[in-house]
Motif scaffolding. Structure first.
Motif, PDB file in Angstrom:
ATOM      1  N   ARG A 199      -2.231  -1.744  16.446  1.00  0.00           N
ATOM      2  CA  ARG A 199      -2.183  -3.398  16.145  1.00  0.00           C
ATOM      3  C   ARG A 199      -3.275  -2.470  14.764  1.00  0.00           C
ATOM      4  NH1 ARG A 199      -5.755  -6.807  20.230  1.00  0.00           N
ATOM      5  NH2 ARG A 199      -3.677  -6.821  21.973  1.00  0.00           N
ATOM      6  N   PRO A 200      -4.049  -1.562  14.316  1.00  0.00           N
ATOM      7  CA  PRO A 200      -4.925  -1.239  13.467  1.00  0.00           C
ATOM      8  C   PRO A 200      -3.708  -0.789  12.315  1.00  0.00           C
ATOM      9  CG  PRO A 200      -6.340  -0.796  15.510  1.00  0.00           C
ATOM     10  CD  PRO A 200      -4.561  -1.032  16.208  1.00  0.00           C
ATOM     11  N   ALA A 201      -2.771  -0.065  12.873  1.00  0.00           N
ATOM     12  CA  ALA A 201      -1.529   0.643  12.107  1.00  0.00           C
ATOM     13  C   ALA A 201      -0.941  -0.724  11.593  1.00  0.00           C
ATOM     14  CB  ALA A 201      -1.100   0.946  13.030  1.00  0.00           C
ATOM     15  N   LEU A 202      -0.041  -1.646  12.329  1.00  0.00           N
ATOM     16  CA  LEU A 202       0.930  -2.840  11.549  1.00  0.00           C
ATOM     17  C   LEU A 202      -0.061  -3.586  10.896  1.00  0.00           C
ATOM     18  CD1 LEU A 202       2.025  -3.980  15.414  1.00  0.00           C
ATOM     19  CD2 LEU A 202       2.926  -3.036  13.354  1.00  0.00           C
ATOM     20  N   ALA A 203      -2.255  -3.924  11.078  1.00  0.00           N
ATOM     21  CA  ALA A 203      -2.310  -4.840  10.201  1.00  0.00           C
ATOM     22  C   ALA A 203      -2.280  -3.868   8.485  1.00  0.00           C
ATOM     23  CB  ALA A 203      -3.662  -4.829  10.551  1.00  0.00           C
ATOM     24  N   GLN A 204      -2.640  -2.393   8.994  1.00  0.00           N
ATOM     25  CA  GLN A 204      -2.434  -2.179   7.078  1.00  0.00           C
ATOM     26  C   GLN A 204      -0.864  -2.052   6.449  1.00  0.00           C
ATOM     27  OE1 GLN A 204      -5.135  -0.591   5.208  1.00  0.00           O
ATOM     28  NE2 GLN A 204      -6.256  -1.845   7.053  1.00  0.00           N
ATOM     29  N   VAL A 205       0.235  -2.207   8.097  1.00  0.00           N
ATOM     30  CA  VAL A 205       1.001  -1.739   7.099  1.00  0.00           C
ATOM     31  C   VAL A 205       1.705  -3.218   7.275  1.00  0.00           C
ATOM     32  CG1 VAL A 205       3.685  -2.262   7.899  1.00  0.00           C
ATOM     33  CG2 VAL A 205       2.120  -0.101   8.986  1.00  0.00           C
ATOM     34  N   PHE A 206       1.450  -4.019   7.354  1.00  0.00           N
ATOM     35  CA  PHE A 206       1.845  -5.304   7.129  1.00  0.00           C
ATOM     36  C   PHE A 206       0.916  -6.514   5.643  1.00  0.00           C
ATOM     37  CE2 PHE A 206       3.259  -6.356  11.406  1.00  0.00           C
ATOM     38  CZ  PHE A 206       4.908  -6.052  10.927  1.00  0.00           C
ATOM     39  N   ALA A 207      -0.159  -5.625   5.140  1.00  0.00           N
ATOM     40  CA  ALA A 207      -1.221  -5.945   4.720  1.00  0.00           C
ATOM     41  C   ALA A 207      -0.874  -6.084   3.030  1.00  0.00           C
ATOM     42  CB  ALA A 207      -2.579  -5.091   4.511  1.00  0.00           C
ATOM     43  N   PRO A 208      -0.645  -6.716   2.317  1.00  0.00           N
ATOM     44  CA  PRO A 208      -0.325  -7.049   1.036  1.00  0.00           C
ATOM     45  C   PRO A 208      -0.174  -5.476   0.386  1.00  0.00           C
ATOM     46  CG  PRO A 208      -1.870  -8.447   2.047  1.00  0.00           C
ATOM     47  CD  PRO A 208      -2.290  -7.783   2.929  1.00  0.00           C
ATOM     48  N   GLN A 209      -1.929  -5.041   0.601  1.00  0.00           N
ATOM     49  CA  GLN A 209      -2.681  -4.036  -0.434  1.00  0.00           C
ATOM     50  C   GLN A 209      -2.467  -2.681   0.589  1.00  0.00           C
ATOM     51  OE1 GLN A 209      -4.415  -4.916  -3.844  1.00  0.00           O
ATOM     52  NE2 GLN A 209      -2.854  -5.133  -4.685  1.00  0.00           N
ATOM     53  N   ALA A 210      -1.835  -1.691   0.446  1.00  0.00           N
ATOM     54  CA  ALA A 210      -2.697  -0.681   1.148  1.00  0.00           C
ATOM     55  C   ALA A 210      -1.667   0.714   0.526  1.00  0.00           C
ATOM     56  CB  ALA A 210      -2.118  -0.490   2.654  1.00  0.00           C
ATOM     57  N   ASP A 211      -1.981   1.311   0.567  1.00  0.00           N
ATOM     58  CA  ASP A 211      -1.643   3.537   0.457  1.00  0.00           C
ATOM     59  C   ASP A 211      -0.482   3.485   1.582  1.00  0.00           C
ATOM     60  OD1 ASP A 211      -2.057   5.072  -0.974  1.00  0.00           O
ATOM     61  OD2 ASP A 211      -2.313   6.958   0.881  1.00  0.00           O
ATOM     62  N   ASP A 212       0.595   3.817   0.211  1.00  0.00           N
ATOM     63  CA  ASP A 212       1.581   3.714   1.326  1.00  0.00           C
ATOM     64  C   ASP A 212       2.001   5.120   2.345  1.00  0.00           C
ATOM     65  OD1 ASP A 212       2.328   1.198   0.604  1.00  0.00           O
ATOM     66  OD2 ASP A 212       3.971   2.516  -1.107  1.00  0.00           O
ATOM     67  N   SER A 213       1.397   6.368   1.753  1.00  0.00           N
ATOM     68  CA  SER A 213       0.859   7.470   1.828  1.00  0.00           C
ATOM     69  C   SER A 213       0.248   7.864   3.189  1.00  0.00           C
ATOM     70  CB  SER A 213       0.591   8.753   0.738  1.00  0.00           C
ATOM     71  OG  SER A 213       0.647  10.236   1.521  1.00  0.00           O
ATOM     72  N   THR A 214      -1.482   7.058   3.617  1.00  0.00           N
ATOM     73  CA  THR A 214      -1.886   6.631   4.630  1.00  0.00           C
ATOM     74  C   THR A 214      -0.491   5.911   5.603  1.00  0.00           C
ATOM     75  OG1 THR A 214      -3.696   6.917   3.637  1.00  0.00           O
ATOM     76  CG2 THR A 214      -3.746   6.072   4.860  1.00  0.00           C
ATOM     77  N   TYR A 215      -0.039   5.279   5.536  1.00  0.00           N
ATOM     78  CA  TYR A 215       0.889   4.135   6.526  1.00  0.00           C
ATOM     79  C   TYR A 215       2.367   4.450   5.878  1.00  0.00           C
ATOM     80  CZ  TYR A 215      -4.363   3.019   7.236  1.00  0.00           C
ATOM     81  OH  TYR A 215      -5.791   2.227   6.809  1.00  0.00           O
ATOM     82  N   PRO A 216       3.140   5.238   6.237  1.00  0.00           N
ATOM     83  CA  PRO A 216       4.413   6.120   6.084  1.00  0.00           C
ATOM     84  C   PRO A 216       5.277   4.710   5.993  1.00  0.00           C
ATOM     85  CG  PRO A 216       3.601   7.781   6.513  1.00  0.00           C
ATOM     86  CD  PRO A 216       2.237   6.620   6.841  1.00  0.00           C
ATOM     87  N   SER A 217       4.635   3.506   7.374  1.00  0.00           N
ATOM     88  CA  SER A 217       5.978   2.982   7.615  1.00  0.00           C
ATOM     89  C   SER A 217       5.934   1.537   7.055  1.00  0.00           C
ATOM     90  CB  SER A 217       5.139   1.776   8.820  1.00  0.00           C
ATOM     91  OG  SER A 217       5.961   2.744  10.241  1.00  0.00           O
ATOM     92  N   ARG A 218       4.803   1.787   5.501  1.00  0.00           N
ATOM     93  CA  ARG A 218       5.132   0.570   4.374  1.00  0.00           C
ATOM     94  C   ARG A 218       5.719   1.125   3.956  1.00  0.00           C
ATOM     95  NH1 ARG A 218       0.826  -2.390   2.671  1.00  0.00           N
ATOM     96  NH2 ARG A 218       1.312  -2.370   1.528  1.00  0.00           N
ATOM     97  N   LEU A 219       6.773   2.495   3.727  1.00  0.00           N
ATOM     98  CA  LEU A 219       7.459   2.816   2.853  1.00  0.00           C
ATOM     99  C   LEU A 219       9.550   2.220   3.065  1.00  0.00           C
ATOM    100  CD1 LEU A 219       6.558   6.475   2.402  1.00  0.00           C
ATOM    101  CD2 LEU A 219       6.970   5.074   0.550  1.00  0.00           C
ATOM    102  N   ILE A 220       9.170   2.190   4.615  1.00  0.00           N
ATOM    103  CA  ILE A 220      10.437   1.612   4.692  1.00  0.00           C
ATOM    104  C   ILE A 220      10.950  -0.144   4.296  1.00  0.00           C
ATOM    105  CG2 ILE A 220      11.894   1.011   6.781  1.00  0.00           C
ATOM    106  CD1 ILE A 220      11.270   3.971   6.350  1.00  0.00           C
ATOM    107  N   GLN A 221      11.515  -0.345   3.234  1.00  0.00           N
ATOM    108  CA  GLN A 221      11.724  -1.255   2.521  1.00  0.00           C
ATOM    109  C   GLN A 221      13.361  -1.418   2.396  1.00  0.00           C
ATOM    110  OE1 GLN A 221       9.587  -3.726   2.155  1.00  0.00           O
ATOM    111  NE2 GLN A 221       7.503  -2.366   2.638  1.00  0.00           N
ATOM    112  N   PRO A 222      13.834  -1.969   3.625  1.00  0.00           N
ATOM    113  CA  PRO A 222      15.885  -1.719   3.643  1.00  0.00           C
ATOM    114  C   PRO A 222      16.134  -2.851   2.507  1.00  0.00           C
ATOM    115  CG  PRO A 222      14.952  -2.708   5.148  1.00  0.00           C
ATOM    116  CD  PRO A 222      13.874  -2.043   4.707  1.00  0.00           C
TER     117      PRO A 222
END
Length: 240
Positions: A199-222
């Protein structure tokens, strides 16, 4: 990008929905292209999914299996993603050996193995260096640190944008992994995520703004479709 988030009641429902979605993608791809390409994820969550796929009656000769990442261990090692998938699925069906595109891990040189796998992918898809071919489905999990494949927070693999395959690093241990631009070339990326610890990681992955390097799943934008399938424990605080 077409993004969807689905929260399923429990892990059984999560696996059932994952199976249904993959079978739909498989059917469409074979009708349109004559084959289906899928990259598998490791970890414990997808094992029952692979076991469920093995129970289906499918045109195995038209299905090609790859891996989004692999630990740098022999294919018979207990930690091998390939071994898990073979035991749960691939060894149980009549899929041609040539359709199983395993990651090479016996070179004693991770960079060489990454290059070999990239060259194999380029030959299979007929793509030139610098081109990113599109798999039909890339199946992903996510760790509680928001890593996916072997793209771990603050590692060099996150900076690789001109390769299909690179060397990841987990606590000093090398892994072979798809790069995020290659994942993003897929027609469909499906995350299958279970557990309250996510849950904590998902909250950051889905947040409008967060650091991609800290939360790499944010980089997945196919360029195609992005589907997040979560069980209720993981998705309790997510608003789709």
């Amino acid at each position: 990008m077409n993004k969807k988030i689905e929260v399923l009641p429990d892990q059984s429902a999560l696996i059932a929905r994952s199976l249904d979605l993959i079978l739909t993608k498989l059917d469409t791809a074979i009708k349109q292209q004559g084959r289906f390409t899928i990259a598998l994820s490791g970890g414990s969550t997808p094992k029952p999914l692979y076991e469920a796929i093995a129970q289906q009656k499918l045109p195995w000769d038209k299905i090609h299996v790859f891996w989004g990442d692999e630990r740098y261990v022999p294919p018979d090692h207990p930690d091998s993603n390939e071994l898990m998938a073979r035991r749960a699925w691939l060894d149980r069906v009549d899929i041609p050996a040539a359709n199983i595109h395993a990651v090479p891990t016996l070179d004693n040189n991770p960079e060489l193995s990454a290059t070999k796998y990239e060259q194999h992918l380029q030959a299979f898809f007929g793509s030139a260096p610098g081109e990113f071919p599109a798999l039909d489905v890339v199946l992903l999990g996510m760790g509680d640190d928001a890593h996916t494949a072997s793209l771990f927070p603050h590692t060099a693999a996150l900076t690789v944008r001109d390769r299909l395959i690179t060397v990841g690093n987990k606590d000093g241990n090398p892994r072979i992994t798809f790069t995020y631009p290659f994942i993003n070339a897929a027609r469909s990326v499906i995350f299958v995520v279970a557990g309250a610890n996510k849950r904590p990681a998902l909250a950051q992955v889905f947040a409008p703004q967060a650091d991609d390097s800290t939360y790499p799943s944010r980089l997945i934008q196919p360029q195609g479709e992005l589907v997040w399938l979560l069980d209720a424990a993981a998705g309790a605080e997510i608003s789709a």
